[in-house]
Structure formats: structure tokens, C-alpha cells
Enzyme design. Structure first.
Site, PDB file in Angstrom:
ATOM      1  N   GLY A   1     -13.701  44.308  45.479  1.00  0.00           N
ATOM      2  CA  GLY A   1     -14.477  43.139  45.080  1.00  0.00           C
ATOM      3  C   GLY A   1     -13.608  41.931  44.810  1.00  0.00           C
ATOM      4  O   GLY A   1     -12.372  41.987  44.813  1.00  0.00           O
TER       5      GLY A   1
ATOM      6  N   GLY B   1     -11.644  39.876  42.884  1.00  0.00           N
ATOM      7  CA  GLY B   1     -10.962  39.961  41.597  1.00  0.00           C
ATOM      8  C   GLY B   1     -10.450  38.643  41.092  1.00  0.00           C
ATOM      9  O   GLY B   1     -10.143  38.503  39.900  1.00  0.00           O
ATOM     10  N   ARG B   2     -10.321  37.659  41.978  1.00  0.00           N
ATOM     11  CA  ARG B   2      -9.853  36.336  41.554  1.00  0.00           C
ATOM     12  C   ARG B   2     -10.503  35.230  42.374  1.00  0.00           C
ATOM     13  O   ARG B   2      -9.963  34.120  42.469  1.00  0.00           O
ATOM     14  CB  ARG B   2      -8.330  36.248  41.659  1.00  0.00           C
ATOM     15  CG  ARG B   2      -7.785  36.462  43.062  1.00  0.00           C
ATOM     16  CD  ARG B   2      -6.281  36.592  43.058  1.00  0.00           C
ATOM     17  NE  ARG B   2      -5.780  36.824  44.393  1.00  0.00           N
ATOM     18  CZ  ARG B   2      -4.973  35.987  45.051  1.00  0.00           C
ATOM     19  NH1 ARG B   2      -4.591  34.862  44.489  1.00  0.00           N
ATOM     20  NH2 ARG B   2      -4.542  36.286  46.253  1.00  0.00           N
TER      21      ARG B   2
ATOM     22  N   ASP C   1      -5.225  39.025  36.327  1.00  0.00           N
ATOM     23  CA  ASP C   1      -5.528  37.837  35.531  1.00  0.00           C
ATOM     24  C   ASP C   1      -6.541  36.917  36.204  1.00  0.00           C
ATOM     25  O   ASP C   1      -6.990  35.942  35.600  1.00  0.00           O
ATOM     26  CB  ASP C   1      -4.252  37.059  35.206  1.00  0.00           C
ATOM     27  CG  ASP C   1      -3.496  36.581  36.449  1.00  0.00           C
ATOM     28  OD1 ASP C   1      -4.055  36.651  37.568  1.00  0.00           O
ATOM     29  OD2 ASP C   1      -2.347  36.134  36.306  1.00  0.00           O
TER      30      ASP C   1
ATOM     31  N   ARG D   1     -11.909  27.419  49.166  1.00  0.00           N
ATOM     32  CA  ARG D   1     -11.934  27.972  50.518  1.00  0.00           C
ATOM     33  C   ARG D   1     -13.348  27.886  51.096  1.00  0.00           C
ATOM     34  O   ARG D   1     -14.326  28.067  50.393  1.00  0.00           O
ATOM     35  CB  ARG D   1     -11.464  29.432  50.498  1.00  0.00           C
ATOM     36  CG  ARG D   1     -11.440  30.068  51.879  1.00  0.00           C
ATOM     37  CD  ARG D   1     -10.618  31.326  51.901  1.00  0.00           C
ATOM     38  NE  ARG D   1     -11.227  32.431  51.184  1.00  0.00           N
ATOM     39  CZ  ARG D   1     -10.650  33.635  51.067  1.00  0.00           C
ATOM     40  NH1 ARG D   1      -9.465  33.857  51.593  1.00  0.00           N
ATOM     41  NH2 ARG D   1     -11.246  34.601  50.409  1.00  0.00           N
TER      42      ARG D   1
ATOM     43  N   ARG E   1     -17.296  41.255  54.634  1.00  0.00           N
ATOM     44  CA  ARG E   1     -16.144  41.965  55.187  1.00  0.00           C
ATOM     45  C   ARG E   1     -16.557  43.348  55.680  1.00  0.00           C
ATOM     46  O   ARG E   1     -17.635  43.844  55.326  1.00  0.00           O
ATOM     47  CB  ARG E   1     -15.081  42.113  54.093  1.00  0.00           C
ATOM     48  CG  ARG E   1     -14.747  40.811  53.377  1.00  0.00           C
ATOM     49  CD  ARG E   1     -14.302  41.081  51.944  1.00  0.00           C
ATOM     50  NE  ARG E   1     -14.108  39.841  51.200  1.00  0.00           N
ATOM     51  CZ  ARG E   1     -12.990  39.118  51.233  1.00  0.00           C
ATOM     52  NH1 ARG E   1     -11.977  39.527  51.961  1.00  0.00           N
ATOM     53  NH2 ARG E   1     -12.896  37.992  50.543  1.00  0.00           N
TER      54      ARG E   1
ATOM     55  N   ASP F   1     -10.825  45.294  53.768  1.00  0.00           N
ATOM     56  CA  ASP F   1     -11.420  44.283  52.901  1.00  0.00           C
ATOM     57  C   ASP F   1     -10.940  42.877  53.258  1.00  0.00           C
ATOM     58  O   ASP F   1     -11.467  41.890  52.734  1.00  0.00           O
ATOM     59  CB  ASP F   1     -11.132  44.579  51.431  1.00  0.00           C
ATOM     60  CG  ASP F   1      -9.649  44.736  51.148  1.00  0.00           C
ATOM     61  OD1 ASP F   1      -9.057  45.679  51.697  1.00  0.00           O
ATOM     62  OD2 ASP F   1      -9.088  43.929  50.387  1.00  0.00           O
ATOM     63  N   ASN F   2      -9.964  42.777  54.158  1.00  0.00           N
ATOM     64  CA  ASN F   2      -9.483  41.478  54.631  1.00  0.00           C
ATOM     65  C   ASN F   2      -9.916  41.212  56.068  1.00  0.00           C
ATOM     66  O   ASN F   2      -9.328  40.359  56.740  1.00  0.00           O
ATOM     67  CB  ASN F   2      -7.957  41.410  54.545  1.00  0.00           C
ATOM     68  CG  ASN F   2      -7.455  41.490  53.126  1.00  0.00           C
ATOM     69  OD1 ASN F   2      -8.158  41.127  52.187  1.00  0.00           O
ATOM     70  ND2 ASN F   2      -6.244  41.980  52.935  1.00  0.00           N
TER      71      ASN F   2
ATOM     72  N   ASP G   1      -8.212  35.610  54.335  1.00  0.00           N
ATOM     73  CA  ASP G   1      -7.264  36.182  53.380  1.00  0.00           C
ATOM     74  C   ASP G   1      -5.821  36.070  53.851  1.00  0.00           C
ATOM     75  O   ASP G   1      -5.160  37.052  54.196  1.00  0.00           O
ATOM     76  CB  ASP G   1      -7.628  37.643  53.064  1.00  0.00           C
ATOM     77  CG  ASP G   1      -8.908  37.738  52.249  1.00  0.00           C
ATOM     78  OD1 ASP G   1      -9.212  36.793  51.507  1.00  0.00           O
ATOM     79  OD2 ASP G   1      -9.610  38.748  52.370  1.00  0.00           O
TER      80      ASP G   1
END
Length: 484
Positions: free
Chosen positions: A86, A88-89, A121, A172, A179, A248-249, A258
Site C-alpha cells: 500500500g 506508505g508515503r 516515516d 505526481r 498496479r 507493486d511498481n 515509481d
């Protein structure tokens, strides 16, 4: 309204995403806005550059009509399956319809923690943000399907990776962020209803012709296979290495997505790897077609319940669809190499000439981009054979090759190769120098110059002659890094 958001993905069931507002940053500063792309998206550049726009681009404010979400997906990372990854950032702000009538996602990358951060983070460092901005816009200028960079801002807060770096947020733009891993996420949960909803959404958004087919899911799979075959062929034709071709990319739209440890070839070697995390060369330049097929096979597996009620029948349909990848890729690649050589590409002799030219490049470690550009200048009558001979180390096979190349009519369309073989690519050492200047001195001059060079990759300009040349030994950058 500053942005006319219309968020179709957010109208899917809640298990497709997590509602996630961006996390504010202390001191947002807009570094660059892609005004041409803003206009393409029907966005007001003046508003984006103003206080409200910068606040949105930094994640400090949610624009009216936006529904910020982090999307759920799974994925194979270096061959190992993770059932939940998923965003994450990254946070999808919403969707807009551009001037061509195409629906486009607007996403913030580095906008803070999400439900899928897995202990991270949720932030992005300046270096990877700049790399993605530079390379994605260079790919667009080269005519390769790609996500785009609308803007990036400095956050005023540090990010700790291998070292402490300035934090940044990239905006972006993509035709979608669906994906292969998006389908794997629901397949792993045996959530057939969600699989069907996702397939229907993908068909409506990307491949509407598939809805009219006798088997829409099969038509979707076939369309994605064709799109990926064409895309990876285009990568190889410009010397691009994605670096982290996890499922996932891999976008089902056929866009490059990505940009992590990506790079372009200097010396031609199919085994070239730049990614610091690709210890065994899984995603080397020459492996990319086979990895694309491997990824597509994972997509086919995820779609099996939708292809047919009988498992054996579904597998047979999937296998037949996947068998189309290799000839589709090879045809696209062979046609592209023929174009790069100025040949018709209609016979075995042209294919042999292409393979022999690449063989000479490989034997000498000759620069991929510059060698094709030397050939282009030779064809255009702008140079003699000397630069090409020097690039190939005076390979004795070159004279015979050039004679056969000319006999195939390669010199008849004077100058045409100059519009096929770029003079400028985002060379790794140039990207590294731009990032270093920004990080160490807050100097974005090298970045802006590089963006000017790459905006017109086929147009030679005397002031930028140095940007054509490969790095000197002391300038070589052999490893690139992910931003996580």
C-alpha cells in the site's frame, strides 16, 4: 474552484483505500512548478504558486473537492510476496480530467504516514524527489509513457535515510495508480467481489474497448500485456533501467511508474545494474523483458477467478494471453532498433545489422546514447566516420558493417535519425551533481539547467554540448538508492 476534482477511485468500497489526510510540514517552499503540465491538467498555475496552492502541494491544506486516500495493494518485491504493502508515503488527493478528456490522478509523494507505512516515516528526501522529477519529465520528452511531475516543495524538515537530508514532497500525476499489486491484494484475500470491481474500474478507465469483448477480463489482461511489452521495449531503446520492477511498481496503464533507483546506460552492457538494493542483478537492463513477463504472469494468476469458472479453462486462457508477450515485445524492439539505425525493419538483414551494432557496442563498452547519435550525425552528413570509429575503439568489423548499413538504404532519409536518437539523456552523474548542489548549497541552478537540456532531447544546442558526453571515470555513479 481552483481544482475540479472528481474522485472515482475514492467511490470504490472502503477496503480499497484508507482515508488519509496529509501531515503538515513546518516551512513549505515551492521549488518548481511544471507550468506546462498544469495547463494540460486545466489547473491555474498562478493559484498553485500562491499560498493556498503551495499549502496543498506541501500537504498543509486539503483543497476543496479533494478526498485524500492511501491506496491498498500487495506485491512481489524481488520475487518475495508481501500480501499488504500500500501507499506508505503517498497520498492520492484526487482526480482531474485534462484537456484531452483523460482522467489523471494527482498524488503527493512524501506527504506523511499512512495506514500502510509499516513503521516508516511517510516522508521523502530531496534527492529521490529530484531524481523522480528529472527522470520522469525526461522520459515524457523522449515520448515514453510515464507518470509526470507537477511540482516539488521543500518541507523545512530533515529526513533521515543513509544520512540526514532535506525533506521534500513531490506532486505526481498518473493516468491512475492501479498496479499489478492492486489485483494481487484482493486475490490474496480471495475477495472476488473486489477483484471484479477493480477489473471493471480498470477497464472503464484505461481499456474501455475491453468492456465490449466476450470476456472483458481476458481483454483487460491482453491489453495490459500489450502495453507492458511496448513500454519495456521503449525502455531498452533509450537505455533505461527501472531498477526495481516489483509487481507493486508495475502500472496496468502501461506507464512507467515509481522512479526509485533508476538510471540510464552509459557504456552498453545488458548486465548493467545501478540499484544498490539489487544485489543479484534481478532487474538488470537486459533482464527487464523477462521480468515484465514474470510480473504479468502474477497479474494473470490474480485474475484467474474472473477469467472462467473452471480453473483449467482460466489457466488455458491466461497462458494463451501470456504467450503473446514475447512476440509483441520482440516486434516492438526490432522495429525500434531499425528506426534507430534508419532501416525499414522489414527483413532479417535489418535485425542482423541491429544485433551486430549492439554487439560492437558491448565488446567495446561504447556509450549507448552517444554511439547512436554519432551514427545519426553520419547519416545526416554532419560528421564523418571518425567519431563513431573512436567510440567503437576502431573495431575492424565497423567498416564492413557500415557498408552493409548503407546498402540497406540507411542514408536515404538524411537527418531522420536526429529525431530518433536523442542527444541528451538524464545521465546519472548529471543528476547526482544537481542533487548535490541542492542538498549541500541550496543551489537549484544545476537542476534548472538540466531540466532545460532534457526538455528538448533531440535538439542539439552548442551551449549544452557537455551534456551529451558520458561521465569521466571519476564522475561515474555506479549505485543509486531508493527513497525509503
Amino acid at each position: 474552484m481552483p481544482i475540479a476534482f472528481d474522485n472515482s477511485y475514492a467511490r470504490l468500497p472502503e477496503r480499497f483505500f484508507a482515508l488519509t489526510p496529509p501531515t503538515p510540514v513546518p516551512a513549505p517552499r515551492l521549488v518548481r512548478l511544471n507550468e506546462a503540465l498544469a495547463d494540460e491538467l486545466c489547473l491555474d498555475a498562478a493559484w498553485l504558486e500562491g499560498p493556498e496552492g503551495v499549502a496543498m502541494l506541501a500537504g498543509n491544506a486539503v483543497a476543496p473537492g479533494s478526498t485524500p486516500i492511501a491506496t491498498a495493494y500487495a506485491g512481489h518485491q524481488f520475487g518475495q510476496f508481501s500480501p499488504q504493502l500500500g501507499d506508505g508515503r503517498a497520498i492520492l488527493l484526487g482526480e482531474v480530467v485534462d484537456r484531452a478528456g483523460t482522467r489523471r490522478d494527482i498524488q503527493l509523494k512524501g506527504a506523511g504516514r499512512t495506514r500502510f507505512s509499516r513503521g516508516g516515516d511517510g516522508r521523502a528526501a530531496l534527492g529521490p524527489v529530484m531524481r523522480e522529477y528529472i527522470v520522469s519529465e525526461a522520459m515524457a520528452a523522449l515520448g515514453i509513457k510515464t507518470t509526470r511531475a507537477l511540482a516539488f516543495v521543500l518541507t523545512g524538515a530533515p529526513v533521515i535515510r543513509e544520512e540526514i537530508q532535506p525533506g521534500a514532497v513531490l506532486t505526481r500525476v498518473a493516468t491512475s495508480h492501479i498496479r499489478i499489486g492492486s489485483f494481487q491484494y484482493f486475490a490474496a484475500r480471495q475477495d472476488i467481489e473486489a477483484l471484479r470491481l477493480l477489473a471493471d474500474h480498470a477497464i472503464a478507465r484505461h481499456y474501455p474497448h475491453a468492456a465490449e469483448a466476450a470476456n472483458p477480463t481476458l481483454a483487460l489482461l491482453e491489453a495490459v500485456i500489450s502495453a507492458q511489452a511496448d513500454l519495456v521495449a521503449r525502455w531498452l531503446l533509450v537505455g533505461f533501467i527501472h531498477g526495481v520492477m516489483n509487481t507493486d511498481n508495475s502500472s496496468i496503464s502501461g506507464e512507467t511508474i515509481d522512479y526509485g533507483p533508476c538510471a540510464f546506460l552509459d557504456g552498453y552492457d545488458p548486465e548493467t545494474v545501478f540499484s544498490a538494493i539489487d544485489a543479484h542483478g534481478r532487474y538488470a537492463y537486459g533482464n527487464q523483458p523477462s521480468i515484465a513477463l514474470w510480473n504479468l504472469t502474477r497479474l494473470a494468476e490474480a485474475l484467474l477467478p474472473l477469467l472462467a469458472e473452471d480453473t483449467d479453462a482460466a489457466v488455458a486462457l491466461a497462458q494463451t494471453a501470456l504467450e503473446a508477450f514475447a512476440p509483441r515485445f520482440q516486434a516492438a524492439y526490432d522495429t525500434g532498433i531499425a528506426r534507430k539505425l534508419g532501416l525499414a525493419g522489414d527483413g532479417e538483414a535489418d535485425t542482423v545489422l541491429g544485433a551486430e551494432f549492439l554487439g560492437m557496442l558491448s565488446a567495446q563498452g561504447a556509450d549507448f546514447t552517444l554511439s547512436f547519435r554519432h551514427l545519426s550525425r553520419l547519416q545526416a552528413g554532419l560528421a564523418d566516420e571518425a567519431p563513431l570509429r573512436a567510440a567503437l575503439g576502431d573495431d575492424p568489423a565497423l567498416a564492413d558493417w557500415l557498408a552493409r548499413w548503407r546498402n540497406r538504404g540507411a542514408g536515404t532519409a538524411k537527418g531522420s535519425l536526429l529525431t530518433v536518437n536523442p542527444a541528451y539523456i538524464p545521465r546519472n552523474h548529471r543528476i547526482a551533481a544537481a542533487i548535490e548542489a541542492a542538498q549541500e548549497r541550496d543551489d537549484f541552478g544545476p537542476f534548472e539547467t538540466l531540466m532545460s537540456v532534457l526538455a528538448e532531447p533531440f535538439e542539439e544546442r552548442a551551449a549544452f554540448a557537455a551534456y551529451e558526453t558520458p561521465p569521466q571515470p571519476h564522475e561515474r555513479v555506479r549505485r543509486t538508492f531508493c527513497g525509503t
